[in-house]
Design a protein around this motif. Structure first.
Motif, PDB file in Angstrom:
ATOM      1  N   ASP A 153       0.834  -1.198   0.000  1.00 54.18           N
ATOM      2  CA  ASP A 153       0.000   0.000   0.000  1.00 54.18           C
ATOM      3  C   ASP A 153       0.870   1.251   0.000  1.00 54.18           C
ATOM      4  O   ASP A 153       1.831   1.348   0.778  1.00 54.18           O
ATOM      5  CB  ASP A 153      -0.905   0.038   1.239  1.00 54.18           C
ATOM      6  CG  ASP A 153      -1.960  -1.058   1.214  1.00 54.18           C
ATOM      7  OD1 ASP A 153      -2.396  -1.423   0.107  1.00 54.18           O
ATOM      8  OD2 ASP A 153      -2.339  -1.540   2.289  1.00 54.18           O
ATOM      9  N   ALA A 154       0.542   2.201  -0.848  1.00 56.82           N
ATOM     10  CA  ALA A 154       1.273   3.466  -0.881  1.00 56.82           C
ATOM     11  C   ALA A 154       0.411   4.526  -1.558  1.00 56.82           C
ATOM     12  O   ALA A 154      -0.486   4.218  -2.348  1.00 56.82           O
ATOM     13  CB  ALA A 154       2.596   3.312  -1.628  1.00 56.82           C
ATOM     14  N   PHE A 155       0.689   5.795  -1.238  1.00 56.60           N
ATOM     15  CA  PHE A 155       0.050   6.925  -1.901  1.00 56.60           C
ATOM     16  C   PHE A 155       1.102   7.635  -2.742  1.00 56.60           C
ATOM     17  O   PHE A 155       2.173   7.994  -2.243  1.00 56.60           O
ATOM     18  CB  PHE A 155      -0.536   7.904  -0.879  1.00 56.60           C
ATOM     19  CG  PHE A 155      -1.848   7.461  -0.303  1.00 56.60           C
ATOM     20  CD1 PHE A 155      -3.044   7.953  -0.802  1.00 56.60           C
ATOM     21  CD2 PHE A 155      -1.896   6.540   0.735  1.00 56.60           C
ATOM     22  CE1 PHE A 155      -4.255   7.543  -0.282  1.00 56.60           C
ATOM     23  CE2 PHE A 155      -3.093   6.118   1.272  1.00 56.60           C
ATOM     24  CZ  PHE A 155      -4.281   6.624   0.759  1.00 56.60           C
ATOM     25  N   GLU A 156       0.798   7.821  -4.010  1.00 59.47           N
ATOM     26  CA  GLU A 156       1.726   8.478  -4.933  1.00 59.47           C
ATOM     27  C   GLU A 156       1.198   9.867  -5.267  1.00 59.47           C
ATOM     28  O   GLU A 156       0.060  10.019  -5.703  1.00 59.47           O
ATOM     29  CB  GLU A 156       1.852   7.635  -6.204  1.00 59.47           C
ATOM     30  CG  GLU A 156       2.875   8.138  -7.189  1.00 59.47           C
ATOM     31  CD  GLU A 156       3.006   7.196  -8.375  1.00 59.47           C
ATOM     32  OE1 GLU A 156       2.410   7.502  -9.435  1.00 59.47           O
ATOM     33  OE2 GLU A 156       3.662   6.138  -8.238  1.00 59.47           O
TER      34      GLU A 156
ATOM     35  N   TYR B 142      -3.476  12.778  -5.109  1.00 57.12           N
ATOM     36  CA  TYR B 142      -2.701  11.572  -4.864  1.00 57.12           C
ATOM     37  C   TYR B 142      -3.455  10.396  -5.483  1.00 57.12           C
ATOM     38  O   TYR B 142      -4.664  10.455  -5.695  1.00 57.12           O
ATOM     39  CB  TYR B 142      -2.554  11.302  -3.358  1.00 57.12           C
ATOM     40  CG  TYR B 142      -1.670  12.277  -2.630  1.00 57.12           C
ATOM     41  CD1 TYR B 142      -0.384  11.926  -2.233  1.00 57.12           C
ATOM     42  CD2 TYR B 142      -2.126  13.565  -2.315  1.00 57.12           C
ATOM     43  CE1 TYR B 142       0.431  12.815  -1.547  1.00 57.12           C
ATOM     44  CE2 TYR B 142      -1.330  14.464  -1.634  1.00 57.12           C
ATOM     45  CZ  TYR B 142      -0.052  14.087  -1.250  1.00 57.12           C
ATOM     46  OH  TYR B 142       0.752  14.977  -0.573  1.00 57.12           O
TER      47      TYR B 142
ATOM     48  N   GLN C 283      -3.605   5.975  -5.045  1.00 55.59           N
ATOM     49  CA  GLN C 283      -3.117   4.809  -4.313  1.00 55.59           C
ATOM     50  C   GLN C 283      -2.509   3.814  -5.298  1.00 55.59           C
ATOM     51  O   GLN C 283      -3.113   3.499  -6.322  1.00 55.59           O
ATOM     52  CB  GLN C 283      -4.252   4.157  -3.521  1.00 55.59           C
ATOM     53  CG  GLN C 283      -4.807   5.056  -2.436  1.00 55.59           C
ATOM     54  CD  GLN C 283      -5.696   4.306  -1.472  1.00 55.59           C
ATOM     55  OE1 GLN C 283      -5.273   3.347  -0.829  1.00 55.59           O
ATOM     56  NE2 GLN C 283      -6.937   4.755  -1.343  1.00 55.59           N
TER      57      GLN C 283
ATOM     58  N   GLY D 272       0.236   0.136  -5.601  1.00 56.42           N
ATOM     59  CA  GLY D 272       0.768  -1.015  -4.870  1.00 56.42           C
ATOM     60  C   GLY D 272       1.405  -2.017  -5.815  1.00 56.42           C
ATOM     61  O   GLY D 272       1.099  -2.034  -7.011  1.00 56.42           O
TER      62      GLY D 272
END
Length: 239
Positions: free
Chosen positions: A182-185, A192, A194, A196
């Motif tokens: 999981d990550a926010f770019e 942003y 999300q 992954g």
């Protein structure tokens, strides 16, 4: 057999006609699918607004409806709105796996939870993002044969099935953990998205859905819509 088909990729999803054509060999098919993609909607429903529900000729002679709502609502309309009885609800074939923790987010799986709530046996089919539905369809006969030969419908009425590319076998599995990171770019301005990447366990356990798929096995997981923690409940009742 009377079958209700839905998905979360929408009525125009390329995989839907292939699934419908296959299901027609099993019995009478009705389709109620979202008007637009509804991925990640889980078991959400709309009850604060009017929703558009229209017949569509997109799937030929099969009775098909496009609903401007979620997969769970599509199941609700197919059963309670059309006032039809079904022997089976099929959701899919989803573009992308629904495994591990992601089951909680999945509109594909949310649809079969709604079917179970309404008393209809249900199965969700999902495939790799890179897969072509035409290549997945030939596996479906073998999956149903496996389920019937092993009396899976006698033990449960709700199953989540994931089909990898070049499947080498079938495993009965339990829900695993995280399948994607999981990550926010950050994008332009205040936006942003999300993102992954798939997480691969180096020590594969073929009784776990995520691992079975990494090992190129079809994963069949029995699910339940009852979220009570029975172990904790039993301990609390002993107090």
């Amino acid at each position: 057999m009377r079958i209700l088909i839905t998905n979360d990729d929408g009525i125009a999803a390329p995989a839907l006609p292939h699934l419908v054509n296959w299901a027609k060999s099993l019995g009478e098919v009705t389709v109620v699918a979202p008007k637009i993609e509804q991925s990640g909607k889980s078991q959400a429903i709309d009850f604060f607004r009017e929703v558009e529900i229209k017949r569509t000729p997109r799937l030929g002679e099969v009775e098909a409806w496009a609903m401007d709502s979620t997969p769970a609502d599509c199941v609700r309309f197919g059963i309670t709105g059309l006032k039809k009885e079904y022997d089976l609800v099929i959701s899919g074939i989803n573009r992308g796996f629904n495994l591990g923790h992601d089951i909680a987010y999945s509109g594909t799986v949310g649809a079969i939870f709604e079917a179970a709530r309404l008393g209809v046996p249900a199965i969700a089919f999902s495939m790799d993002y890179e897969a072509n539905a035409e290549n997945v369809i030939p596996y479906l006969d073998g999956i149903l044969e496996f389920m019937n030969e092993n009396s899976l419908w006698e033990y449960g009425s709700l199953y989540n099935v994931n089909v990898p590319n070049d499947a080498q076998g079938i495993c009965i599995t339990r829900q695993g953990g995280m399948f994607y990171s999981d990550a926010f770019e950050k994008r332009d301005g205040d936006y942003y998205i999300q993102v992954g990447e798939p997480i691969r366990n180096p020590d594969l356990d073929l009784t776990v859905d995520t691992d079975a798929v990494w090992a190129n096995h079809i994963s069949i997981s029995p699910l339940t819509e009852n979220r009570t923690d029975k172990e904790v409940l039993a301990k609390l009742m002993e107090k």
